[in-house]
Design a protein around this motif. Structure first.
Motif, PDB file in Angstrom:
ATOM      1  N   PHE A 148      39.671  33.510  41.425  1.00  0.00           N
ATOM      2  CA  PHE A 148      38.758  32.650  40.649  1.00  0.00           C
ATOM      3  C   PHE A 148      37.343  32.674  41.234  1.00  0.00           C
ATOM      4  CE2 PHE A 148      42.774  30.250  39.431  1.00  0.00           C
ATOM      5  CZ  PHE A 148      42.830  30.839  38.178  1.00  0.00           C
ATOM      6  N   GLN A 149      37.265  32.827  42.553  1.00  0.00           N
ATOM      7  CA  GLN A 149      35.953  32.939  43.199  1.00  0.00           C
ATOM      8  C   GLN A 149      35.254  34.229  42.754  1.00  0.00           C
ATOM      9  OE1 GLN A 149      36.188  32.773  47.495  1.00  0.00           O
ATOM     10  NE2 GLN A 149      34.106  33.553  47.764  1.00  0.00           N
ATOM     11  N   CYS A 150      36.031  35.327  42.677  1.00  0.00           N
ATOM     12  CA  CYS A 150      35.461  36.606  42.233  1.00  0.00           C
ATOM     13  C   CYS A 150      34.978  36.525  40.791  1.00  0.00           C
ATOM     14  CB  CYS A 150      36.505  37.722  42.349  1.00  0.00           C
ATOM     15  SG  CYS A 150      36.865  38.212  44.041  1.00  0.00           S
ATOM     16  N   VAL A 151      35.737  35.840  39.940  1.00  0.00           N
ATOM     17  CA  VAL A 151      35.363  35.696  38.523  1.00  0.00           C
ATOM     18  C   VAL A 151      34.015  35.000  38.402  1.00  0.00           C
ATOM     19  CG1 VAL A 151      35.931  34.437  36.401  1.00  0.00           C
ATOM     20  CG2 VAL A 151      37.693  35.744  37.578  1.00  0.00           C
ATOM     21  N   SER A 152      33.769  34.035  39.301  1.00  0.00           N
ATOM     22  CA  SER A 152      32.531  33.251  39.224  1.00  0.00           C
ATOM     23  C   SER A 152      31.369  33.886  39.977  1.00  0.00           C
ATOM     24  CB  SER A 152      32.775  31.843  39.810  1.00  0.00           C
ATOM     25  OG  SER A 152      33.868  31.236  39.163  1.00  0.00           O
ATOM     26  N   LEU A 184      41.861  28.944  33.187  1.00  0.00           N
ATOM     27  CA  LEU A 184      41.795  30.318  32.675  1.00  0.00           C
ATOM     28  C   LEU A 184      41.127  30.371  31.304  1.00  0.00           C
ATOM     29  CD1 LEU A 184      45.310  31.604  33.789  1.00  0.00           C
ATOM     30  CD2 LEU A 184      43.108  32.554  34.499  1.00  0.00           C
ATOM     31  N   HIS A 185      41.418  29.381  30.481  1.00  0.00           N
ATOM     32  CA  HIS A 185      40.789  29.327  29.158  1.00  0.00           C
ATOM     33  C   HIS A 185      39.271  29.304  29.302  1.00  0.00           C
ATOM     34  CE1 HIS A 185      38.967  27.055  25.797  1.00  0.00           C
ATOM     35  NE2 HIS A 185      39.789  27.773  25.046  1.00  0.00           N
ATOM     36  N   GLY A 186      38.798  28.452  30.201  1.00  0.00           N
ATOM     37  CA  GLY A 186      37.352  28.352  30.406  1.00  0.00           C
ATOM     38  C   GLY A 186      36.764  29.637  30.971  1.00  0.00           C
ATOM     39  N   VAL A 187      37.487  30.252  31.901  1.00  0.00           N
ATOM     40  CA  VAL A 187      37.033  31.505  32.523  1.00  0.00           C
ATOM     41  C   VAL A 187      36.899  32.609  31.482  1.00  0.00           C
ATOM     42  CG1 VAL A 187      37.844  33.402  33.998  1.00  0.00           C
ATOM     43  CG2 VAL A 187      37.847  31.058  34.868  1.00  0.00           C
ATOM     44  N   PHE A 188      37.927  32.769  30.657  1.00  0.00           N
ATOM     45  CA  PHE A 188      37.913  33.828  29.639  1.00  0.00           C
ATOM     46  C   PHE A 188      36.805  33.581  28.621  1.00  0.00           C
ATOM     47  CE2 PHE A 188      42.731  34.188  30.465  1.00  0.00           C
ATOM     48  CZ  PHE A 188      42.532  35.177  31.416  1.00  0.00           C
ATOM     49  N   ASP A 227      40.116  29.585  20.007  1.00  0.00           N
ATOM     50  CA  ASP A 227      38.645  29.595  19.998  1.00  0.00           C
ATOM     51  C   ASP A 227      38.073  30.757  20.812  1.00  0.00           C
ATOM     52  OD1 ASP A 227      39.524  28.547  22.389  1.00  0.00           O
ATOM     53  OD2 ASP A 227      37.897  27.087  22.579  1.00  0.00           O
ATOM     54  N   VAL A 228      38.945  31.456  21.565  1.00  0.00           N
ATOM     55  CA  VAL A 228      38.491  32.630  22.329  1.00  0.00           C
ATOM     56  C   VAL A 228      38.520  33.878  21.441  1.00  0.00           C
ATOM     57  CG1 VAL A 228      38.861  34.006  24.429  1.00  0.00           C
ATOM     58  CG2 VAL A 228      39.426  31.569  24.430  1.00  0.00           C
ATOM     59  N   LEU A 229      39.312  33.826  20.373  1.00  0.00           N
ATOM     60  CA  LEU A 229      39.534  35.010  19.536  1.00  0.00           C
ATOM     61  C   LEU A 229      38.248  35.588  18.936  1.00  0.00           C
ATOM     62  CD1 LEU A 229      41.617  36.974  18.505  1.00  0.00           C
ATOM     63  CD2 LEU A 229      42.211  35.354  16.691  1.00  0.00           C
ATOM     64  N   PRO A 230      37.349  34.765  18.382  1.00  0.00           N
ATOM     65  CA  PRO A 230      36.104  35.360  17.858  1.00  0.00           C
ATOM     66  C   PRO A 230      35.320  36.121  18.925  1.00  0.00           C
ATOM     67  CG  PRO A 230      36.363  33.114  17.053  1.00  0.00           C
ATOM     68  CD  PRO A 230      37.424  33.315  18.089  1.00  0.00           C
TER      69      PRO A 230
END
Length: 818
Positions: A148-152, A184-188, A227-230
């Motif tokens: 998660f640190q790498c993602v940010s 994860l939802h927020g990250v994606f 809501d991630v699909l679009p």
């Protein structure tokens, strides 16, 4: 021996010592093209794995961190992954706690340090492999915070690595990620909607979110990502708008996977997604491969009917537009001169990748959606195509009709008059390739719409095919007309064929004298089928036909005519079966003399005569019955040899890119098992399956006459009950078991068992039935399981008849009543 061991120990001490050079040399030797050098290095590496696992693991980690050589670092990552994969060689539990801790921190450090993208991916693979084994037991609490640190972070490289790991963890141990679903939802969502994220990072995020959605166990959890699909679809469209088709293709491949596994996840955005995919498929300015992937997405979505029944049928214009795209692809065919001068029917000169894609997808679409959905759209488009002036449009309509016939058969049978009239009208086309396509359509429709087509339209179809065989200027058209006669006759009664035999047989005999081998082969195959289908009606043609067939069998000795000779064997044996033993007996002796002389010659591995001869012998046996027994001494040795063929298997690393390119070889079947790529030569398996089927056939036909061969055949076929490389081999072995039992019983009953008595039958049953029971429990194919149960039942009936209920039957009862 002792000195060798001492030498190995000394080498091992040097390799695992404080100096880095010897270990680096060992790793480089593991990649050597020299078999001797590589084998020696593998022996030393395996010894290190057994005796010094901690040192070996730490050495690999050190090499991965500090080696200046990219190939060394890459190999270290691959080797570490293999050591940390949970299989028989799983090393992790044997490592000390300090080593385990050091490895975990080293690999995370390597992710941060490694600059080469391909090596970084290998490190992520290794991390994910290890994590899949220890994360569920909280064996790596530092990993997810690190990810998660790498993602940010601001580093695209670290973001991409983090998403690669999340994607793999979702596939391996998705349940360990579900507690973090909100995060994860927020990250994606943040990554996929970011304007600053690179295309590589977005593709990695797309891969991760799709993998995570697939691992979620219920639709409520999956719907949290609607809501991630679009944003997921925008990754695709942005890539195309920026002219980055390589990235777009990666996105399409990931979305195809989602469409196949979780189509209902797409339902709320379905109109927009399908609209976008249709636009891509229709955009002729895009690369073919991009358009093909969009088509693949749409067809995959249509095929997901069990998971999302009727979902695409309701979409406005979906079928019309997709069918139009596929028809347009079929138009992409060139009038290549090589097509006309081809030596075989397999020559596909002028056919493009678009054409092949259109063919395949029309077939799949029709099977997925059925005739009620497809036929109205197809007929409407065919009508427009068939009045056009371009030959390609006429050709496309006929090819499309043949492709959709299987999936639309029920609806098309109701409109047979319209279908047949449409095809037959094109037999008069001025263009040879259109005439060929019309004949091809009749052949396919004869299979898919038979026997209705044969019963209702034989007065129109058979004369048309006979006329097509007169097309002297176009041998391919003539050969294909003969092939269509084969298709038509296979679903035809003797009574329907009889009135047309004079014309068809005479035309086929003319083709046999054609200088083009392709035409001769087609004529032989058609004659064989016509004889097989017309049975006793073929008697009147026997005296005319057989001399032609024997002439080919005896004179087609050149290597280039091997297939012609092979097909003459097939034709002779089928004609013999059609007319019966009494009519065929004299010619059969001559034919079998030729086959026996051939049997004694050494043939090349790819010689088609081998397989055709095995089948011809079996048909001759069916025709001659007990009169065939004297020939068994000649027939059986090579047959037993073919039944014992070992599968030609090559095993390589699944990571090897060279071998991946070789997987396009049509003579090899490739499967991936763990980290191994297994290639199997199909021709060897097919010959083995043919031989096993023939053994079953002989036992069935010769009854007690097969007794002298029972022991040998049982010893070969019983182990093949568990031959998992090829289903047909197992099927043949299963079918043969009761035949062997019956042959033995009949021979004993009739006093032809060479002095054996009922104790022999019991001995045989004690060998066969337990082996079948054991195989039954391990059999992966349901249909073969059913066949096994039926075969066991037949074997038991043989035993019950003579009240020979021994331990085999007792074991059977224990299995089924406990």
């Amino acid at each position: 021996m002792a000195s060798d061991q001492l030498q190995q120990q000394a080498q091992l001490a040097m390799v695992l010592g404080s100096e880095t050079a010897p270990f680096e040399t060992l790793i480089s030797h593991l990649m050597s093209s020299s078999n001797e050098q590589r084998s020696s290095a593998e022996t030393l590496f395996n010894l290190a794995k057994q005796t010094n696992p901690d040192t070996l693991a730490l050495k690999l980690a050190h090499l991965l961190q500090l080696s200046p050589h990219p190939e060394g670092r890459a190999m270290a990552a691959v080797l570490l992954r293999k050591l940390l994969t949970r299989d028989d060689a799983y090393l992790w539990p044997r490592l000390s706690l300090p080593t385990q801790s050091s490895l975990k921190s080293s690999m995370l450090s390597c992710i941060q340090r490694e600059e080469a993208k391909s090596i970084s991916k290998k490190i992520c693979d290794t991390v994910s492999e290890l994590a899949s084994g220890i994360l569920p037991e909280n064996g790596w609490p530092e990993l997810l915070p690190f990810v998660f640190q790498c993602v940010s972070s601001d580093s695209s490289k670290l973001q991409e690595s983090a998403f690669l790991i999340l994607a793999q963890l979702s596939q391996y141990v998705g349940e360990t990620l579900t507690p973090h679903i909100k995060h994860l939802h927020g990250v994606f969502l943040q990554c996929l909607t970011s304007d600053s994220a690179s295309s590589d990072v977005k593709i990695a995020a797309l891969n991760a979110v799709i993998s995570f959605v697939q691992c979620l166990s219920n639709s409520t959890e999956r719907d949290r990502f609607q809501d991630v699909l679009p944003a997921m679809i925008r990754t695709l469209t942005e890539s195309l708008n920026n002219g980055n088709e390589a990235t777009a293709q990666e996105a399409l491949e990931l979305l195809i996977e989602l469409a196949g596994t979780e189509p209902r996840f797409l339902r709320r955005q379905l109109v927009d997604i399908v609209g976008s995919m249709l636009q891509i498929a229709e955009a002729e300015s895009l690369e073919e491969s991009t358009r093909h992937l969009a088509v693949e997405f749409l067809v995959t979505l249509a095929e997901a009917r069990e998971r999302a029944p009727g979902m695409v049928r309701k979409l406005p214009q979906f079928i019309d537009r997709l069918f139009a795209v596929l028809m347009k692809m079929l138009e992409d065919i060139e009038d290549d001169p090589a097509w006309y001068s081809a030596e075989t029917e397999d020559e596909d000169a002028g056919e493009t990748s678009n054409y092949s894609m259109g063919q395949e997808c029309l077939d799949r679409l029709a099977i997925a959606l059925g005739g009620n959905t497809i036929v109205p759209v197809a007929y409407q488009q065919f009508s427009a195509y068939l009045v056009a002036s371009e030959w390609q449009k006429h050709h496309a309509s006929l090819i499309a009709l043949a492709q959709i016939a299987e999936g639309c058969s029920k609806v098309m049978i109701k409109n047979l008059e319209q279908v047949v009239s449409m095809v037959l009208s094109q037999f008069q086309s001025p263009h040879p390739r259109v005439r060929w396509a019309a004949i091809n359509a009749i052949g396919q429709l004869s299979t898919d719409l038979g026997p209705d087509l044969q019963n209702q339209h034989h007065p129109r179809v058979l004369p048309a095919l006979a006329t097509a065989m007169d097309d002297l200027q176009n041998p391919r058209v003539q050969a294909h007309a003969a092939s269509a006669v084969l298709n038509f006759s296979e679903n035809c009664t003797p009574e329907i064929l009889a009135p047309y035999l004079d014309g068809i047989v005479s035309k086929l005999l003319v083709l046999l004298q054609n200088g083009k081998q392709m035409v001769q082969e087609g004529a032989l195959t058609a004659l064989a089928s016509v004889a097989d289908s017309s049975q006793e009606h073929f008697q009147k043609y026997y005296d005319v036909v057989m001399p032609y067939l024997k002439t080919i069998l005896m004179n087609a000795t050149d290597k280039s005519k091997r297939m012609l000779r092979a097909k003459s064997m097939e034709c002779i044996s089928l004609v013999g079966m059609a007319v019966g033993k009494d009519r065929f007996k004299e010619d059969a002796r001559q034919v079998m003399e030729v086959l026996m002389s051939l049997q004694g010659t050494e043939m090349e591995a790819d010689d088609p005569i081998t397989s055709y001869m095995l089948q011809a012998w079996a048909r001759l046996c069916k025709c001659l019955g007990q009169d065939f027994i004297p020939y068994m001494e000649v027939v059986m040795p090579p047959l037993l040899q073919s039944a014992q063929l070992k599968p030609d298997v090559t095993i390589t690393s699944a990571d090897s890119e060279d071998e991946a390119e070789d997987s396009d070889d049509e003579s090899m079947e490739t499967i991936i098992l763990g980290d191994k790529r297994i290639g199997i030569k199909t021709s060897v398996l097919e010959e083995k399956a043919t031989a096993c089927n023939m053994l079953c056939c002989y036992a069935d036909e010769l009854k007690e006459g097969f007794f002298p061969w029972i022991d040998q055949v049982a010893l070969i076929l019983v182990p093949l009950l568990k031959f998992y490389f090829h289903e047909e081999v197992r099927r043949a072995a299963v079918s043969a078991m009761p035949e062997l039992m019956r042959s033995a019983k009949l021979a004993i009953d009739k006093g032809k068992a060479q002095g054996r008595d009922l104790s022999y039958l019991k001995q045989l049953s004690d060998y066969i039935i337990p082996a079948m029971l054991e195989a039954l429990h391990k059999e992966p194919d349901t249909e073969i399981c059913v066949s096994m149960l039926e075969a066991i039942n037949e074997c038991l009936q043989v035993i019950y008849v003579i009240a020979c209920i021994g331990k085999a039957v007792g074991k059977m009862m224990i299995v089924f009543f406990t």
